[in-house]
Design a protein around this motif. Structure first.
Motif, PDB file in Angstrom:
ATOM      1  N   GLU A 111       9.097 -31.263  22.489  1.00  0.00           N
ATOM      2  CA  GLU A 111       7.732 -30.871  21.983  1.00  0.00           C
ATOM      3  C   GLU A 111       7.023 -32.117  22.041  1.00  0.00           C
ATOM      4  O   GLU A 111       7.434 -33.227  21.321  1.00  0.00           O
ATOM      5  N   CYS A 163       6.154 -28.757  25.900  1.00  0.00           N
ATOM      6  CA  CYS A 163       7.698 -28.743  25.804  1.00  0.00           C
ATOM      7  C   CYS A 163       8.201 -29.057  27.140  1.00  0.00           C
ATOM      8  O   CYS A 163       8.248 -28.372  28.084  1.00  0.00           O
ATOM      9  N   CYS A 187       9.591 -25.192  20.427  1.00  0.00           N
ATOM     10  CA  CYS A 187      10.179 -24.592  21.736  1.00  0.00           C
ATOM     11  C   CYS A 187      11.427 -24.073  21.872  1.00  0.00           C
ATOM     12  O   CYS A 187      12.376 -24.514  21.245  1.00  0.00           O
TER      13      CYS A 187
END
Length: 132
Positions: free
Chosen positions: A6, A22, A96
């Motif tokens: 990320e 991400c 993420c």
């Protein structure tokens, strides 16, 4: 083994906007559903938004609906989270996630309620700090 990284976090003021990214490597990201979760200090990690592998379907937590938007670009192995009208309570570490899911809306409901150990891949997180 897929790796998620990320970026895009930072210090923002109330009302500001921010875009998190991400990017995946080492796997077939385009075949995975993806999501964003967040964890504030002293709280459990919570679901923020999810998107199907096709990018057609999305689902949001009530707390961010209408303010945050999730999108993906499978050609770039990336998923994004646009955060608008930020509030101090949005302060958290944003993660993420990638998980094997059928395409469609309903699988995203399961993602929203998934336990951490059922997620296939997690990123390391990016911090978003909002101030009033």
């Amino acid at each position: 083994q897929m790796r998620l990284v990320e970026s895009g976090g930072g210090l923002v003021q109330a009302g500001d906007s921010l875009r998190l990214s991400c990017t995946a490597s080492g796997g077939t990201f385009g075949t995975y559903g993806a999501g964003w979760f967040r964890q504030a200090p002293g709280k459990e990690r919570e679901f923020v938004a999810g998107i199907s592998w096709s990018g057609v379907y999305a689902f949001y937590a009530d707390s961010v609906k209408g303010r945050f938007f999730i999108a993906r670009d499978n050609a770039k192995n990336s998923v994004y989270l646009e955060l608008n009208t930020l509030k101090p309570e949005d302060t958290a570490n944003y993660y993420c996630a990638a998980v094997k899911l059928p395409d469609g809306q309903e699988p995203l409901y399961a993602l929203a309620n998934a336990k951490d150990e059922t997620i296939d891949y997690w990123g390391q997180g990016t911090q978003v700090t909002g101030s009033s």
